[in-house]
Design an enzyme around this catalytic site. Structure first.
Site, PDB file in Angstrom:
ATOM      1  N   GLY A  99      22.619  15.228 109.026  1.00  0.00           N
ATOM      2  CA  GLY A  99      23.885  14.859 108.404  1.00  0.00           C
ATOM      3  C   GLY A  99      24.139  13.526 107.882  1.00  0.00           C
ATOM      4  O   GLY A  99      24.658  13.411 106.611  1.00  0.00           O
ATOM      5  N   ILE A 159      16.779  21.104 109.706  1.00  0.00           N
ATOM      6  CA  ILE A 159      17.719  21.128 108.627  1.00  0.00           C
ATOM      7  C   ILE A 159      17.678  19.365 108.409  1.00  0.00           C
ATOM      8  O   ILE A 159      17.379  18.628 109.120  1.00  0.00           O
ATOM      9  CB  ILE A 159      19.137  21.359 109.061  1.00  0.00           C
ATOM     10  CG1 ILE A 159      19.604  20.710 110.476  1.00  0.00           C
ATOM     11  CG2 ILE A 159      19.180  23.140 109.271  1.00  0.00           C
ATOM     12  CD1 ILE A 159      21.055  20.892 111.044  1.00  0.00           C
ATOM     13  N   ASP A 175      16.678   8.420 113.941  1.00  0.00           N
ATOM     14  CA  ASP A 175      17.251   9.709 114.651  1.00  0.00           C
ATOM     15  C   ASP A 175      15.829  10.731 114.654  1.00  0.00           C
ATOM     16  O   ASP A 175      15.560  11.614 113.764  1.00  0.00           O
ATOM     17  CB  ASP A 175      18.148  10.279 113.646  1.00  0.00           C
ATOM     18  CG  ASP A 175      19.094  11.691 114.523  1.00  0.00           C
ATOM     19  OD1 ASP A 175      18.310  12.037 115.337  1.00  0.00           O
ATOM     20  OD2 ASP A 175      19.960  12.129 113.821  1.00  0.00           O
ATOM     21  N   HIS A 233      15.388  18.403 113.217  1.00  0.00           N
ATOM     22  CA  HIS A 233      15.276  18.145 111.740  1.00  0.00           C
ATOM     23  C   HIS A 233      13.879  17.982 111.452  1.00  0.00           C
ATOM     24  O   HIS A 233      13.251  17.609 110.342  1.00  0.00           O
ATOM     25  CB  HIS A 233      15.953  16.817 111.453  1.00  0.00           C
ATOM     26  CG  HIS A 233      17.368  16.568 111.915  1.00  0.00           C
ATOM     27  ND1 HIS A 233      18.106  17.215 111.226  1.00  0.00           N
ATOM     28  CD2 HIS A 233      17.882  15.869 112.863  1.00  0.00           C
ATOM     29  CE1 HIS A 233      19.438  16.977 111.843  1.00  0.00           C
ATOM     30  NE2 HIS A 233      19.266  16.206 112.784  1.00  0.00           N
TER      31      HIS A 233
END
Length: 293
Positions: free
Chosen positions: A217, A214, A194, A199
């Site tokens: 998830g 961040i 990903d 990110h």
């Protein structure tokens, strides 16, 4: 219109054949924090995640990322009937169900994915996908179901959808553990397929409304599953029959994730939140359910 439910719902998103190796499994486990505690390099329990060979096990959440594990481009959003921008998208929820026994440490499979639902939440849209992974022999291995939350794309007159919150028991948890997210955790986890710049790229993150990149998830998802497996299932990943969670908040690298789990009616219910700092108590995952194999 940006989203057309009549085109989107039921659309066949095609299939892809993919392969994975023990090295991919090891990298994934490292990406979700396995082996990060002092002494884990000598711990038999931790080595079940981090040492290749006959003792290696596969945490079922690996099945979520296995089809795209070798991808180096940001995830595509060319969904039928959905004209959306990557910067507007966050992962809404994720579930995996193991249907063919423990995931093998290496292999080849094909996954076919269908766009099943589009919900209109007014100021946002929720788009659901389901996929079925089968072996080369045609045997079903696992099923995945996920949703993405697309900010600013609601109001198209679609079904609002429904959901049933998962309430944790009103008693002390059977497990209460904390994991310190490392500063480079998102940079490591993005090697699991990903490459969304949200990110890793500070400028992209700020444009998306966050003060800094961040954590993925799905990285939080894997960390919580690993924690529950270690704390309540004796570290035995083969005891996990399925795992589902809603992404309830963000995690920034360097924060601590507190996971609490309750054995309840033959399954494990859990919660995950930030522990310590200015965001103490902020939710990470909600509606967390671990089904037993």
């Amino acid at each position: 219109m940006p989203i057309d439910p009549s085109v989107a719902i039921g659309a066949d998103l095609g299939s892809r054949t993919f392969s994975w190796s023990e090295s991919d499994v090891l990298l994934y486990h490292l990406g979700i924090g396995a082996g990060s505690r002092p002494g884990d390099n000598l711990s038999a329990a931790a080595l079940r995640y981090t040492l290749d060979g006959p003792g290696l096990q596969v945490l079922p959440s690996f099945g979520v990322v296995a089809p795209t594990f070798s991808e180096t481009d940001p995830p595509p959003l060319d969904l039928p009937g959905c004209d959306i921008n990557l910067a507007q998208v966050v992962h809404g929820s994720q579930a995996i169900t193991v249907t063919g026994g423990p995931l093998p440490t290496s292999g080849t499979a094909t996954i076919r994915t269908t766009l099943t639902d589009v919900w209109d939440k007014g100021k946002a849209a929720v788009i659901w996908q389901e996929g079925v992974a089968t072996s080369e022999a045609g045997e079903e291995l696992w099923r995945v179901r996920s949703s993405i939350f697309v900010r600013g794309e609601g109001g198209f007159g679609g079904d609002r959808g429904s959901s049933t919150p998962v309430a944790v028991p009103d008693r002390a948890p059977d497990a209460d553990a904390a994991y310190d997210v490392t500063p480079q955790q998102a940079l490591l986890y993005r090697l699991c397929g990903d490459r969304n710049p949200l990110h890793a790229d500070p400028d992209f993150a700020k444009a998306a409304g966050f003060p800094a990149p961040i954590l993925h998830g799905l990285c939080s998802y894997g960390i919580v599953l690993r924690t529950l497996t270690d704390e309540l299932l004796d570290g035995d990943a083969t005891k996990v029959g399925g795992f589902a969670a809603k992404f309830a908040g963000v995690v920034f690298p360097g924060e601590t994730i507190r996971t609490r789990g309750w054995r309840e009616d033959g399954r494990i219910l859990a919660s995950a939140e930030i522990a310590g700092g200015e965001r103490d108590g902020s939710p990470v995952l909600g509606d967390v359910v671990l089904d037993l194999a």
